[in-house]
Write a protein that holds these residues in place. Structure first.
Motif, mmCIF file in Angstrom:
data_model
loop_
_atom_site.group_PDB
_atom_site.id
_atom_site.type_symbol
_atom_site.label_atom_id
_atom_site.label_comp_id
_atom_site.label_asym_id
_atom_site.label_seq_id
_atom_site.Cartn_x
_atom_site.Cartn_y
_atom_site.Cartn_z
ATOM 1 N N ARG A 109 0.859 -1.188 0.000
ATOM 2 C CA ARG A 109 0.000 0.000 0.000
ATOM 3 C C ARG A 109 0.894 1.237 0.000
ATOM 4 N N GLN A 152 1.338 5.633 -0.108
ATOM 5 C CA GLN A 152 0.753 6.939 0.198
ATOM 6 C C GLN A 152 1.688 8.018 -0.336
ATOM 7 N N SER A 182 -3.664 7.670 -1.620
ATOM 8 C CA SER A 182 -3.297 6.346 -1.124
ATOM 9 C C SER A 182 -3.716 5.315 -2.158
ATOM 10 N N ASN A 208 -4.322 1.161 -2.773
ATOM 11 C CA ASN A 208 -4.477 -0.152 -2.168
ATOM 12 C C ASN A 208 -3.592 -1.154 -2.896
ATOM 13 N N SER A 250 -6.228 1.681 4.066
ATOM 14 C CA SER A 250 -5.209 2.740 4.044
ATOM 15 C C SER A 250 -4.455 2.823 5.369
#
Length: 317
Positions: free
Chosen positions: A120, A122, A132, A134, A243
């Protein structure tokens, strides 16, 4: 095979690649521009190679052909070399497959930002928006003087939109259409041939490619395809828990839970239909999916059968 789709001789591909690299390096000078014109005029195959190369680079860049060179020119040298190698292989191979923009498996590989299985990401964007991604997701980021555009190629994103000093609209583009943010926090998930939108703050405008636009308000969710808007439902606050590295279930059917969990681990994770409807409640860490499977055996009447580490089935105990 159509004549236009026939393979192109490797020597011509090498010449066309040379001219493309010169263009990516910047504007051609007068002498180079004339030599390029002469090269095209020398052989119809040169023209065919160049036109096909232009189309391919536009497809890989995910933007209209006339802006593709500018987009790729801004990429790091390593990525440009990777792109050029791929373009050359496609030109030599021939075939009409290069026209299938939406089905090109390398679009994700060439994306500006992508996450692997179980990963994940960001990022804070230039306008202050927080993006963000996934597991198994990919986006292109296209900010210009007129707009801020994020292309979701696959997977799921969560976006906290920033306020732009220049007042440029912020748009998330999917295969189904466009989502324009109006000071918002929302997620978009490519699923079931369309886009599932969960809106947590602010307001959105949904614009399917072939259907009427609609507004979405805070606390609402909607799935839409290119030509259809589903009914508005209630947003699921747990849908964005990924997230924070968590998967939250509130009486979620086990089959649905395992389908979501499978996005975060390599290989195959199957659910026996006999236990697919068992309700599950809990908060589970995505960083350790094996630990999650052990927890399932402790809380439900199920067993985890491992054919290999990458082929797992959850069955009735």
């Amino acid at each position: 095979m159509k004549a236009a789709d026939a393979p192109i001789a490797p020597a011509i591909v090498e010449q066309a690649s040379h001219w493309l690299m010169l263009q990516w390096g910047g504007e051609l000078d007068d002498e180079q521009r004339q030599r390029f014109i002469d090269w095209q005029a020398a052989d119809p195959e040169h023209v065919r190679a160049w036109r096909r190369l232009e189309h391919l680079q536009g497809t890989l860049a995910g933007v209209p052909a006339h802006t593709a060179s500018a987009v790729l020119r801004e990429q790091p040298d390593a990525r440009r070399r990777q792109t050029l190698k791929l373009l050359s292989l496609l030109l030599v191979a021939g075939g009409s497959g290069y026209l299938a923009h939406a089905q090109l498996p390398w679009r994700e590989a060439m994306a500006d930002l992508r996450s692997g299985t179980g990963e994940r990401l960001q990022r804070t964007l230039a306008d202050g928006s927080r993006l963000s991604l996934n597991s198994g997701s990919a986006v292109n980021i296209r900010y210009s003087e007129r707009e801020r555009r994020i292309q979701l190629l696959t997977g799921q994103l969560l976006l906290d939109s920033g306020r732009d000093a220049a007042g440029r609209p912020l748009i998330v583009e999917t295969a189904a259409g466009e989502i324009q943010a109006l000071g918002t926090r929302f997620s978009v998930y490519e699923v079931d041939g369309g886009s599932q939108v969960e809106l947590y703050e602010g307001e959105l405008e949904l614009r399917p490619r072939h259907a009427a636009p609609s507004r979405l308000l805070a606390g609402q969710r909607r799935w839409f395809s290119a030509d259809h808007n589903a009914a508005v439902g209630q947003a699921d606050p747990n849908a964005a828990a990924w997230s924070e590295g968590k998967l939250i279930a509130e009486r979620m059917p086990l089959g649905d839970f395992l389908q979501e969990l499978s996005r975060h681990r390599p290989g195959v994770l199957r659910c026996d239909p006999a236990v697919a409807d068992l309700p599950l409640t809990g908060v589970f860490p995505l960083a350790d999916t094996d630990r999650v499977l052990v927890a399932l055996q402790q809380s439900l009447p199920v067993e985890v059968h491992r054919l290999t580490r990458y082929w797992v089935t959850v069955k009735q105990r």
